[in-house]
Scaffold this active site. Structure first.
Site, PDB file in Angstrom:
ATOM      1  N   ARG A  17       0.089  15.006  13.273  1.00  0.00           N
ATOM      2  CA  ARG A  17       0.859  14.462  12.141  1.00  0.00           C
ATOM      3  C   ARG A  17       1.336  15.647  11.309  1.00  0.00           C
ATOM      4  O   ARG A  17       0.769  16.011  10.303  1.00  0.00           O
ATOM      5  CB  ARG A  17       0.009  13.492  11.321  1.00  0.00           C
ATOM      6  CG  ARG A  17      -0.314  12.231  12.104  1.00  0.00           C
ATOM      7  CD  ARG A  17      -0.958  11.162  11.276  1.00  0.00           C
ATOM      8  NE  ARG A  17       0.014  10.492  10.408  1.00  0.00           N
ATOM      9  CZ  ARG A  17      -0.328   9.438   9.650  1.00  0.00           C
ATOM     10  NH1 ARG A  17      -1.572   9.010   9.633  1.00  0.00           N
ATOM     11  NH2 ARG A  17       0.579   8.845   8.879  1.00  0.00           N
ATOM     12  N   CYS A  36      -4.693   8.284   9.370  1.00  0.00           N
ATOM     13  CA  CYS A  36      -4.934   7.672  10.688  1.00  0.00           C
ATOM     14  C   CYS A  36      -4.612   8.684  11.798  1.00  0.00           C
ATOM     15  O   CYS A  36      -3.700   9.479  11.685  1.00  0.00           O
ATOM     16  CB  CYS A  36      -4.044   6.448  10.875  1.00  0.00           C
ATOM     17  SG  CYS A  36      -4.474   5.116   9.776  1.00  0.00           S
ATOM     18  N   LYS A  70       0.826  -1.205   0.000  1.00  0.00           N
ATOM     19  CA  LYS A  70       0.000   0.000   0.000  1.00  0.00           C
ATOM     20  C   LYS A  70       0.860   1.255   0.000  1.00  0.00           C
ATOM     21  O   LYS A  70       0.657   2.168  -0.798  1.00  0.00           O
ATOM     22  CB  LYS A  70      -0.889   0.025   1.243  1.00  0.00           C
ATOM     23  CG  LYS A  70      -1.565   1.376   1.533  1.00  0.00           C
ATOM     24  CD  LYS A  70      -2.434   1.384   2.751  1.00  0.00           C
ATOM     25  CE  LYS A  70      -1.730   1.741   4.019  1.00  0.00           C
ATOM     26  NZ  LYS A  70      -1.405   3.162   4.234  1.00  0.00           N
ATOM     27  N   ASN A  71       1.870   1.286   0.884  1.00  0.00           N
ATOM     28  CA  ASN A  71       2.624   2.533   1.059  1.00  0.00           C
ATOM     29  C   ASN A  71       3.608   2.797  -0.074  1.00  0.00           C
ATOM     30  O   ASN A  71       4.106   3.910  -0.203  1.00  0.00           O
ATOM     31  CB  ASN A  71       3.306   2.537   2.422  1.00  0.00           C
ATOM     32  CG  ASN A  71       2.269   2.654   3.531  1.00  0.00           C
ATOM     33  OD1 ASN A  71       1.125   3.019   3.277  1.00  0.00           O
ATOM     34  ND2 ASN A  71       2.646   2.316   4.739  1.00  0.00           N
ATOM     35  N   ASP A  88       3.984   0.072  12.244  1.00  0.00           N
ATOM     36  CA  ASP A  88       2.716  -0.397  11.668  1.00  0.00           C
ATOM     37  C   ASP A  88       2.406  -1.840  12.038  1.00  0.00           C
ATOM     38  O   ASP A  88       1.344  -2.353  11.685  1.00  0.00           O
ATOM     39  CB  ASP A  88       2.718  -0.243  10.139  1.00  0.00           C
ATOM     40  CG  ASP A  88       2.751   1.224   9.738  1.00  0.00           C
ATOM     41  OD1 ASP A  88       3.065   1.509   8.581  1.00  0.00           O
ATOM     42  OD2 ASP A  88       2.492   2.086  10.618  1.00  0.00           O
ATOM     43  N   ARG A 141      -9.119   0.241   3.992  1.00  0.00           N
ATOM     44  CA  ARG A 141      -8.172   1.188   3.375  1.00  0.00           C
ATOM     45  C   ARG A 141      -6.880   0.491   2.981  1.00  0.00           C
ATOM     46  O   ARG A 141      -6.205   0.901   2.043  1.00  0.00           O
ATOM     47  CB  ARG A 141      -7.844   2.317   4.353  1.00  0.00           C
ATOM     48  CG  ARG A 141      -8.948   3.308   4.598  1.00  0.00           C
ATOM     49  CD  ARG A 141      -8.462   4.444   5.457  1.00  0.00           C
ATOM     50  NE  ARG A 141      -7.178   4.943   4.965  1.00  0.00           N
ATOM     51  CZ  ARG A 141      -6.270   5.525   5.745  1.00  0.00           C
ATOM     52  NH1 ARG A 141      -6.500   5.656   7.038  1.00  0.00           N
ATOM     53  NH2 ARG A 141      -5.150   5.984   5.243  1.00  0.00           N
TER      54      ARG A 141
HETATM   55  C1  EPZ Z   1       4.179   6.715   6.843  1.00  0.00           C
HETATM   56  O1  EPZ Z   1       3.469   7.780   7.454  1.00  0.00           O
HETATM   57  C2  EPZ Z   1       3.168   5.577   6.693  1.00  0.00           C
HETATM   58  N1  EPZ Z   1       2.064   6.027   5.830  1.00  0.00           N
HETATM   59  C3  EPZ Z   1       2.628   5.179   8.059  1.00  0.00           C
HETATM   60  O2  EPZ Z   1       1.852   4.009   7.843  1.00  0.00           O
HETATM   61  C4  EPZ Z   1       3.781   4.787   8.983  1.00  0.00           C
HETATM   62  O3  EPZ Z   1       3.271   4.577  10.280  1.00  0.00           O
HETATM   63  C5  EPZ Z   1       4.840   5.892   9.008  1.00  0.00           C
HETATM   64  O4  EPZ Z   1       5.248   6.246   7.682  1.00  0.00           O
HETATM   65  C6  EPZ Z   1       6.085   5.467   9.782  1.00  0.00           C
HETATM   66  O5  EPZ Z   1       6.646   4.323   9.168  1.00  0.00           O
HETATM   67  C7  EPZ Z   1       2.258   5.990   4.506  1.00  0.00           C
HETATM   68  O6  EPZ Z   1       3.322   5.613   4.012  1.00  0.00           O
HETATM   69  C8  EPZ Z   1       1.081   6.438   3.666  1.00  0.00           C
HETATM   70  P1  EPZ Z   1       6.529   9.771   9.044  1.00  0.00           P
HETATM   71  P2  EPZ Z   1       4.165   9.257   7.524  1.00  0.00           P
HETATM   72  O7  EPZ Z   1       6.586  11.055   8.308  1.00  0.00           O
HETATM   73  O8  EPZ Z   1       4.987   9.452   6.306  1.00  0.00           O
HETATM   74  C9  EPZ Z   1       7.131  12.893  12.554  1.00  0.00           C
HETATM   75  C10 EPZ Z   1      -0.022   2.653   7.697  1.00  0.00           C
HETATM   76  O9  EPZ Z   1      -0.486   2.003   8.633  1.00  0.00           O
HETATM   77  N2  EPZ Z   1       7.111  13.924  11.490  1.00  0.00           N
HETATM   78  O10 EPZ Z   1       7.577   8.742   8.795  1.00  0.00           O
HETATM   79  O11 EPZ Z   1       3.097  10.229   7.835  1.00  0.00           O
HETATM   80  C11 EPZ Z   1       5.770  12.239  12.745  1.00  0.00           C
HETATM   81  O12 EPZ Z   1       4.947  13.006  13.597  1.00  0.00           O
HETATM   82  C12 EPZ Z   1       0.421   4.062   7.952  1.00  0.00           C
HETATM   83  O13 EPZ Z   1       0.169   2.211   6.542  1.00  0.00           O
HETATM   84  C13 EPZ Z   1       7.384  15.246  11.812  1.00  0.00           C
HETATM   85  O14 EPZ Z   1       7.640  15.573  12.967  1.00  0.00           O
HETATM   86  O15 EPZ Z   1       5.104   9.082   8.787  1.00  0.00           O
HETATM   87  C14 EPZ Z   1       6.144  10.911  13.344  1.00  0.00           C
HETATM   88  O16 EPZ Z   1       6.369  11.079  14.731  1.00  0.00           O
HETATM   89  C15 EPZ Z   1      -0.050   4.583   9.283  1.00  0.00           C
HETATM   90  N3  EPZ Z   1       7.362  16.174  10.812  1.00  0.00           N
HETATM   91  C16 EPZ Z   1       7.489  10.581  12.668  1.00  0.00           C
HETATM   92  O17 EPZ Z   1       7.981  11.821  12.154  1.00  0.00           O
HETATM   93  C17 EPZ Z   1       7.092  15.844   9.516  1.00  0.00           C
HETATM   94  O18 EPZ Z   1       7.103  16.745   8.647  1.00  0.00           O
HETATM   95  C18 EPZ Z   1       7.380   9.591  11.511  1.00  0.00           C
HETATM   96  O19 EPZ Z   1       6.419  10.097  10.607  1.00  0.00           O
HETATM   97  C19 EPZ Z   1       6.809  14.503   9.209  1.00  0.00           C
HETATM   98  C20 EPZ Z   1       6.829  13.550  10.204  1.00  0.00           C
END
Ligand code: EPZ
Length: 425
Positions: free
Chosen positions: A122, A117, A22-23, A305, A397
């Protein structure tokens, strides 16, 4: 409203085929906006988030031709606007990738703020930081993000946090941007690498994906391509957990075992037998699971995840286990639902302490998000009695044909339609 109803206790047996990731799919589809030709993508999962992303591209003017359930051909030639404001964008997090792709194509972009989610805040500050390094000014108003520039130029981005989304979005914005872009402290998830491989198959010049330093030399042209998406690491991990939770014996096919190493290691620590083969993995165990501690980390650490799913296993393991959620601020919303089934879990901040119980009992529960919903299925399969899961749209989803796949493994699981209204959240 639709519910999933499970009569627990059946040991899962047989084999199940994993769908495309998916991702990876939700990053590769918007990346096609950058292409100068037709792209054929195979092994895409037939799930809501992918179908929403395809709808968005179609509304933007792309020609989208579904060859079959897992293959699509997309001609982005008619996409001429850098403006994207559709309801689908607010339904999922991955729609923020439209910003990077539109910025990379038009040197400007305007899109609705993404959804996704709910694990607490976020933010997208790291995405905007990367776009700023390339020369784009951002402004947020009325639920829209606007990016403006007088033309982009490659630059050096050091991410403050390891962010999958920011790494992907900056890659999308930089791939056709003149000059050299370096992303340091980059995410190394398999879907980040898959996007880089997809872009390179179109003629991009991206090196280092899968390490924490990604180097991109901007190119002026990206041709059409034929590409096959990698299998879904988290879907595979979910079926591994379900096999273990039911003391079953399941072979999970169409996997890349290297992507599952941290999950495999943790299951083995719990006393579960995991046999790795060329493109499949066999999971079986007899008797009680052993307690262990889990800390979620960016790849190659234990994936966040898979956190709710492993919590179900630890709920019925012997002794006391601990989970530390080091990626998200609040990813324990499912715990209250698991406690309805008899789990003994206490949460404090980013930590959950789990006292193993002999078994879970079926109960009416909700899917609070995508992976929490998957964990409720795992719990229902292991529990004694009947479990009814509400809000299954979260599960739909990200899991293709989840009821059909579990049924084929011997689970007593079905979707029922009730005339109760869907809950608000
Ligand atoms: C991706 O989300 C995935 N979603 C999430 O999977 C997954 O949990 C996550 O990566 C971590 O592996 C998709 O790929 C569509 P991050 P993303 O940016 O990109 C902080 C699922 O179940 N952060 O890696 O939104 C954030 O708050 C979903 O398939 C900032 O601070 O996650 C978090 O604490 C749920 N500033 C950490 O980084 C930013 O600009 C990791 O977030 C961006 C992120």
């Amino acid at each position: 409203m639709k519910k999933i109803v499970i009569n627990g206790g059946n040991r899962l047996n047989g084999s199940v085929c994993i769908s495309g990731a998916k991702n990876a799919a939700v990053a590769i589809i918007p990346a096609i906006i950058l292409s100068d030709g037709v792209c054929r993508v195979e092994n895409i999962p037939d799930i809501m988030d992918v179908n929403l992303m395809l709808d968005i591209l179609e509304k933007m003017g792309a020609k989208v031709n579904r060859i079959n359930r897992s293959t699509v051909e997309i001609d982005p030639g008619n996409i001429s606007s850098s403006y994207a404001n559709y309801d689908e964008i607010r339904a999922m997090r991955a729609s923020c990738y439209l910003l990077g792709a539109l910025l990379g194509k038009f040197s400007e972009a305007e899109s609705a703020l993404p959804g996704g989610c709910n694990f607490g805040v976020r933010p997208i500050d790291q995405h905007l930081k990367g776009f700023g390094v390339l020369g784009a000014e951002n402004s947020v108003a009325n639920g829209m993000i606007k990016l403006k520039s007088n033309g982009l130029q490659g630059g050096h981005v050091y991410l403050d946090v390891v962010s999958v989304g920011a790494t992907i979005n900056i890659m999308l914005a930089a791939v056709k941007t003149p000059g050299r872009t370096v992303i340091e402290n980059a995410a190394k998830e398999p879907h980040v690498v898959d996007l880089a491989n997809f872009l390179n198959s179109m003629g991009a010049d991206i090196r280092g994906a899968g390490t924490d330093v990604i180097k991109i030399n901007g190119v002026s042209h990206l041709s059409g391509t034929n590409y096959t998406i990698i299998p879904d690491q988290i879907e595979a991990g979910t079926y591994m957990a379900a096999a273990a939770a039911t003391n079953g014996d399941v072979t999970i096919t169409n996997v890349i075992t290297k992507h599952l190493e941290s999950i495999t290691a943790k299951l083995r620590e719990m006393g579960i037998t995991v046999e790795e083969y060329e493109d499949c993995i066999r999971v079986h165990n007899k008797g009680r699971l052993h307690k262990c501690n889990v800390k979620t980390m960016p790849h190659p650490g234990f994936p966040t995840d898979m956190q709710p799913q492993i919590a179900v296993l630890l709920s019925v393991a012997d002794g006391t286990s601990m989970i530390t959620e080091a990626v998200w601020d609040n990813r324990f919303r499912y715990v209250d639902e698991l406690k309805r089934m008899g789990a003994n879990i206490s949460v404090s901040g980013k930590m959950a302490v789990i006292e193993g119980v002999d078994n879970l009992k079926g109960a009416p529960v909700k899917a609070t998000d995508l992976r929490a919903g998957a964990a409720m299925i795992v719990a229902g399969l292991a529990a004694q009695g009947t479990t009814c899961i509400e809000d299954i749209r979260h599960i739909e989803r990200g899991y293709e044909n989840v009821v059909g796949k579990f049924s084929s493994l011997g689970a007593d699981i079905k979707i029922v339609q009730t005339d109760e209204p869907t809950s608000a959240n």
